[in-house]
Design a protein around this motif. Sequence first.
Motif, PDB file in Angstrom:
ATOM      1  N   ARG A   1       1.092   4.055  -3.082  1.00 27.41           N
ATOM      2  CA  ARG A   1       0.868   5.501  -2.906  1.00 27.41           C
ATOM      3  C   ARG A   1       2.080   6.292  -3.397  1.00 27.41           C
ATOM      4  NH1 ARG A   1      -1.398   3.252   1.635  1.00 27.41           N
ATOM      5  NH2 ARG A   1       0.344   3.748   2.993  1.00 27.41           N
TER       6      ARG A   1
ATOM      7  N   VAL B   1       2.063   8.710   3.779  1.00 31.31           N
ATOM      8  CA  VAL B   1       2.823   7.482   3.585  1.00 31.31           C
ATOM      9  C   VAL B   1       3.819   7.256   4.704  1.00 31.31           C
ATOM     10  CG1 VAL B   1       4.493   6.311   2.097  1.00 31.31           C
ATOM     11  CG2 VAL B   1       2.513   7.399   1.105  1.00 31.31           C
TER      12      VAL B   1
ATOM     13  N   GLY C   1       0.819  -1.215   0.000  1.00 29.36           N
ATOM     14  CA  GLY C   1       0.000   0.000   0.000  1.00 29.36           C
ATOM     15  C   GLY C   1       0.851   1.262   0.000  1.00 29.36           C
TER      16      GLY C   1
ATOM     17  N   LEU D   1       5.079  13.355   0.852  1.00 27.33           N
ATOM     18  CA  LEU D   1       4.785  12.036   1.405  1.00 27.33           C
ATOM     19  C   LEU D   1       5.548  11.799   2.704  1.00 27.33           C
ATOM     20  CD1 LEU D   1       4.783   9.943  -1.875  1.00 27.33           C
ATOM     21  CD2 LEU D   1       2.806  10.511  -0.459  1.00 27.33           C
TER      22      LEU D   1
ATOM     23  N   GLU E   1       2.137   4.861  10.342  1.00 28.81           N
ATOM     24  CA  GLU E   1       3.064   4.501   9.269  1.00 28.81           C
ATOM     25  C   GLU E   1       4.497   4.404   9.798  1.00 28.81           C
ATOM     26  OE1 GLU E   1       1.819   3.763   6.199  1.00 28.81           O
ATOM     27  OE2 GLU E   1      -0.167   4.239   6.960  1.00 28.81           O
TER      28      GLU E   1
ATOM     29  N   ALA F   1       2.076   6.237  -7.236  1.00 28.94           N
ATOM     30  CA  ALA F   1       1.052   7.144  -7.765  1.00 28.94           C
ATOM     31  C   ALA F   1       1.535   8.593  -7.711  1.00 28.94           C
ATOM     32  CB  ALA F   1      -0.254   6.979  -6.985  1.00 28.94           C
ATOM     33  N   ALA F   2       2.172   8.964  -6.618  1.00 28.27           N
ATOM     34  CA  ALA F   2       2.695  10.325  -6.501  1.00 28.27           C
ATOM     35  C   ALA F   2       3.793  10.583  -7.525  1.00 28.27           C
ATOM     36  CB  ALA F   2       3.216  10.576  -5.084  1.00 28.27           C
TER      37      ALA F   2
END
Length: 190
Positions: A70, A96, A66, A91, A102, A73-74
């Motif tokens: 992310r 993230v 996951g 991030l 996290e 995608a960034a």
Amino acid sequence: MTRRTDPERRDRIVDACLDVLVEHGVAGASHRRVAAAADVPLGSMTYHFDGFEALLAEAFGRFAAGAAARFEAAMAEAEDADAAIAAAAALARGAVLGTRRELVLTQELCTLAARDEHFRAITTAWMARSRAALEQHMDPEAARGVDAMMEGLTLHRALDARWGAAGTDADGGAAPDPEVLLRRVAGLAD
């Protein structure tokens, strides 16, 4: 007697395992604690997972996948190296790598990976995905350096009490700016 089906039970157990890891760490996690957090019978643990290590591997694998998704995608949205560094810094400050959850999960996973090759495979795959995403915008050496700096920033945010969530240290001074640090590692002008 009709058997009750619960198709989401396995996913609930994995999610609950991550919650237990955040609250108690790997050392304090157990089948019993995870079952209670997932609100499932203790027997469900051995039905769905071939031991506690298998549950940990799936939970940490889900977490790492996951986080990597992310990050990818960034990086996919970034148009160039400058935008990629800005996105990586955002991030590092945010979802993230910046939340307590996290940070704790990352450190728990890295500690396991330092001792166990099965968990090291999870961190290796995560790092490879991060570097590949960064390499869309910079050379492999810079990507490796930025990835390593991101991991270092994560460690410092987790352990350095002077690095406050509001961007200031405990004395009210400025905390290190991830974007400035990442730009330097990537070889980009300030």
